[in-house]
Design a protein around this motif. Structure first.
Motif, short mmCIF file in Angstrom:
data_model
loop_
_atom_site.label_atom_id
_atom_site.label_comp_id
_atom_site.label_asym_id
_atom_site.label_seq_id
_atom_site.Cartn_x
_atom_site.Cartn_y
_atom_site.Cartn_z
N LEU A 162 18.81 8.05 9.54
CA LEU A 162 17.76 9.03 9.28
C LEU A 162 16.83 9.16 10.49
O LEU A 162 16.42 8.18 11.09
CB LEU A 162 16.94 8.62 8.05
CG LEU A 162 17.18 9.45 6.79
CD1 LEU A 162 18.61 9.28 6.29
CD2 LEU A 162 16.21 9.07 5.70
N THR A 163 16.50 10.40 10.81
CA THR A 163 15.62 10.70 11.93
C THR A 163 14.26 11.14 11.43
O THR A 163 14.05 11.34 10.22
CB THR A 163 16.21 11.82 12.79
OG1 THR A 163 16.26 13.03 12.00
CG2 THR A 163 17.62 11.46 13.25
N LEU A 164 13.34 11.32 12.36
CA LEU A 164 12.02 11.83 11.99
C LEU A 164 12.15 13.21 11.33
O LEU A 164 11.46 13.50 10.36
CB LEU A 164 11.12 11.91 13.22
CG LEU A 164 9.71 12.48 12.99
CD1 LEU A 164 8.94 11.64 11.97
CD2 LEU A 164 8.95 12.56 14.31
N ALA A 165 13.05 14.04 11.84
CA ALA A 165 13.26 15.36 11.24
C ALA A 165 13.76 15.24 9.81
O ALA A 165 13.34 15.99 8.92
CB ALA A 165 14.24 16.17 12.08
N ASP A 166 14.66 14.27 9.56
CA ASP A 166 15.16 14.06 8.20
C ASP A 166 14.02 13.62 7.28
O ASP A 166 13.91 14.09 6.14
CB ASP A 166 16.26 12.98 8.20
CG ASP A 166 17.50 13.41 8.95
OD1 ASP A 166 17.85 14.61 8.91
OD2 ASP A 166 18.11 12.54 9.60
N LEU A 167 13.20 12.70 7.77
CA LEU A 167 12.07 12.22 6.97
C LEU A 167 11.11 13.36 6.66
O LEU A 167 10.68 13.53 5.52
CB LEU A 167 11.36 11.09 7.72
CG LEU A 167 10.06 10.56 7.09
CD1 LEU A 167 10.29 10.05 5.68
CD2 LEU A 167 9.47 9.46 7.98
N GLU A 168 10.77 14.14 7.67
CA GLU A 168 9.83 15.25 7.46
C GLU A 168 10.41 16.29 6.52
O GLU A 168 9.66 16.91 5.74
CB GLU A 168 9.47 15.87 8.81
CG GLU A 168 8.61 14.94 9.67
CD GLU A 168 8.34 15.50 11.05
OE1 GLU A 168 7.36 15.05 11.69
OE2 GLU A 168 9.11 16.38 11.50
N GLU A 169 11.71 16.48 6.58
CA GLU A 169 12.37 17.43 5.67
C GLU A 169 12.20 16.99 4.22
O GLU A 169 11.90 17.80 3.34
CB GLU A 169 13.86 17.52 6.03
CG GLU A 169 14.63 18.60 5.28
CD GLU A 169 16.04 18.72 5.80
OE1 GLU A 169 16.52 19.85 5.99
OE2 GLU A 169 16.70 17.66 6.01
N ARG A 170 12.33 15.70 3.97
CA ARG A 170 12.16 15.19 2.62
C ARG A 170 10.69 15.20 2.19
O ARG A 170 10.38 15.46 1.03
CB ARG A 170 12.75 13.77 2.53
CG ARG A 170 14.27 13.77 2.49
CD ARG A 170 14.88 12.48 3.00
NE ARG A 170 16.34 12.49 2.87
CZ ARG A 170 17.15 13.15 3.68
NH1 ARG A 170 16.67 13.84 4.69
NH2 ARG A 170 18.46 13.12 3.50
N MET A 171 9.81 14.92 3.14
CA MET A 171 8.38 14.95 2.82
C MET A 171 7.91 16.36 2.48
O MET A 171 6.87 16.53 1.82
CB MET A 171 7.58 14.38 3.99
CG MET A 171 7.76 12.88 4.19
SD MET A 171 7.07 12.28 5.77
CE MET A 171 5.35 12.71 5.58
N ARG A 181 0.86 -1.19 0.00
CA ARG A 181 0.00 0.00 0.00
C ARG A 181 0.89 1.23 0.00
O ARG A 181 2.12 1.15 0.23
CB ARG A 181 -0.91 0.02 1.22
CG ARG A 181 -0.20 0.12 2.56
CD ARG A 181 -1.19 0.31 3.70
NE ARG A 181 -0.55 0.33 5.01
CZ ARG A 181 0.00 1.41 5.56
NH1 ARG A 181 0.00 2.57 4.90
NH2 ARG A 181 0.54 1.36 6.76
N ALA A 182 0.32 2.39 -0.24
CA ALA A 182 1.06 3.64 -0.24
C ALA A 182 1.29 4.14 1.18
O ALA A 182 0.47 3.91 2.08
CB ALA A 182 0.32 4.70 -1.05
N PHE A 183 2.39 4.80 1.38
CA PHE A 183 2.72 5.45 2.65
C PHE A 183 1.66 6.50 2.98
O PHE A 183 1.19 7.22 2.10
CB PHE A 183 4.09 6.12 2.50
CG PHE A 183 4.58 6.87 3.71
CD1 PHE A 183 5.39 6.25 4.64
CD2 PHE A 183 4.26 8.21 3.90
CE1 PHE A 183 5.86 6.94 5.75
CE2 PHE A 183 4.73 8.91 5.00
CZ PHE A 183 5.53 8.27 5.92
N GLU A 184 1.26 6.57 4.25
CA GLU A 184 0.28 7.55 4.69
C GLU A 184 0.92 8.52 5.67
O GLU A 184 1.24 8.15 6.81
CB GLU A 184 -0.91 6.86 5.36
CG GLU A 184 -1.73 5.99 4.41
CD GLU A 184 -2.94 5.38 5.09
OE1 GLU A 184 -3.39 5.95 6.12
OE2 GLU A 184 -3.43 4.34 4.61
N PRO A 185 1.16 9.77 5.25
CA PRO A 185 1.74 10.77 6.17
C PRO A 185 0.87 10.92 7.41
O PRO A 185 -0.36 10.92 7.34
CB PRO A 185 1.74 12.05 5.33
CG PRO A 185 1.81 11.57 3.91
CD PRO A 185 0.98 10.32 3.89
N GLY A 186 1.52 11.02 8.56
CA GLY A 186 0.80 11.13 9.82
C GLY A 186 0.50 9.80 10.46
O GLY A 186 0.10 9.74 11.63
#
Length: 323
Positions: A186-195, A158-163
């Motif tokens: 990779l941290t949550l901040a890194d992931l959110e930066e890319r998102m 399935r597709a990734f669901e933000p949140g």
């Protein structure tokens, strides 16, 4: 043209960020390859303490830039760029010396294995310690065939669901890349930066989950408190307009941004079908080519990608002081 000393900074002004991006664009146009990879570009406006910025000047004009990531840690690394109009004036060597003065154990990335980078590395007594291969292959109608992406029984995609999926994905990514110096941390901040980047598309971020029956049979407990089923594998694709096709530079190429399989599920035949799922997504967007990056010493992955039709088109080299 006389050089002024390299200046170290914890943050850059907006004008300095703009100038570094100008230098980056000019070097990319001149060399056919970007001298700075994604993370350094994302970190140009990072808060104080995240990276160190090194700025080289000629006649009081910013003509070169280097970024040092993790200067006090064992995995310190750097990348640098010099304005093509100001090359062969000592800026590159001055930046290089400043990098190793700030972090003697740092490693330096040179993208594209360009002769000028090789010469600079040799003059400074650096040796190649790692290679990163850029591979590419065409996309076509065959990539859309459902049979090409069939998952083993007990798994679904399935597709990734933000949140919802950030922590589950981070746990699997950390486990899959536990020994990788960049991806595994990779941290949550890194992931959110890319998102937050314009290219992010959750539909192209594909998660493979294990059904409850597979979890029970394997005796695998939930990861990080995430209830079953959790992420067994994933394929994060990327479509960035700056990623140009190797065949037709006027067109955009898709990218296999990262593919990972949790160690608990390795050997279950997930790698190839999860890769195919991402290729099908990119082919469905009408893209004619896909690229990926893989470490030169990861022969198993190179064999897998070669078997999927990829060929090496460029090599990035990491250098370190010879011992």
């Amino acid at each position: 043209m006389p050089l002024s000393p390299v200046r170290l900074a914890d943050t850059l002004t907006s004008a300095e960020v703009a100038r570094v991006r100008e230098i980056q664009a000019a070097a990319t146009a001149a060399d056919g390859v970007s001298p700075l990879s994604e993370q350094p570009l994302l970190s140009l406006d990072a808060p104080s303490g995240r990276v160190r910025h090194l700025l080289g000047y000629a006649a009081e004009r910013l003509t070169g830039y280097a970024q040092l990531d993790g200067p006090t840690g064992p995995d310190a690394s750097a990348e640098l760029v010099v304005d093509p109009a100001a090359r062969r004036q000592g800026t590159g060597r001055a930046l290089l010396d400043a990098v190793f003065e700030a972090a003697p154990g740092a490693r330096l990335w040179a993208h594209g294995r360009l002769p000028a980078a090789q010469a600079l590395a040799a003059s400074a007594g650096l040796a190649a310690v790692r290679e990163l291969h850029k591979m590419a292959r065409p996309l076509g109608a065959a990539d859309l065939a459902p049979a090409a992406s069939a998952l083993p029984e007990g798994f679904h995609a399935r597709a990734f669901e933000p949140g919802r999926d950030e922590q589950a994905w981070l746990a699997t990514n950390a486990a899959a890349f536990a020994h990788h110096p960049e991806q595994g941390r990779l941290t949550l901040a890194d992931l959110e930066e890319r998102m937050a980047q314009p290219w992010f598309d959750a539909a192209g971020f594909i998660l493979v989950e294990a059904d409850a029956t597979v979890l029970d049979a394997a005796g695998i407990s939930p990861i990080g408190g995430i209830p079953a089923p959790h992420v067994a594998a994933f394929h994060w694709t990327k479509v960035d307009p700056e990623q140009r096709s190797s065949v037709d530079p006027t067109k955009t190429a898709g990218e296999v941004y990262v593919v990972g399989v949790h160690p608990a599920y390795q050997g279950r035949g997930l790698g190839r079908p999860v890769t195919a799922l991402g290729l099908a997504h990119l082919a469905g967007l009408g893209l004619a080519e896909v690229v990926l990056y893989v470490d030169g010493d990861n022969q198993a992955a190179i064999r897998t990608y070669t078997g999927l039709g990829f060929r090496s088109i460029m090599v990035d080299v990491m250098y370190a002081l010879a011992v």
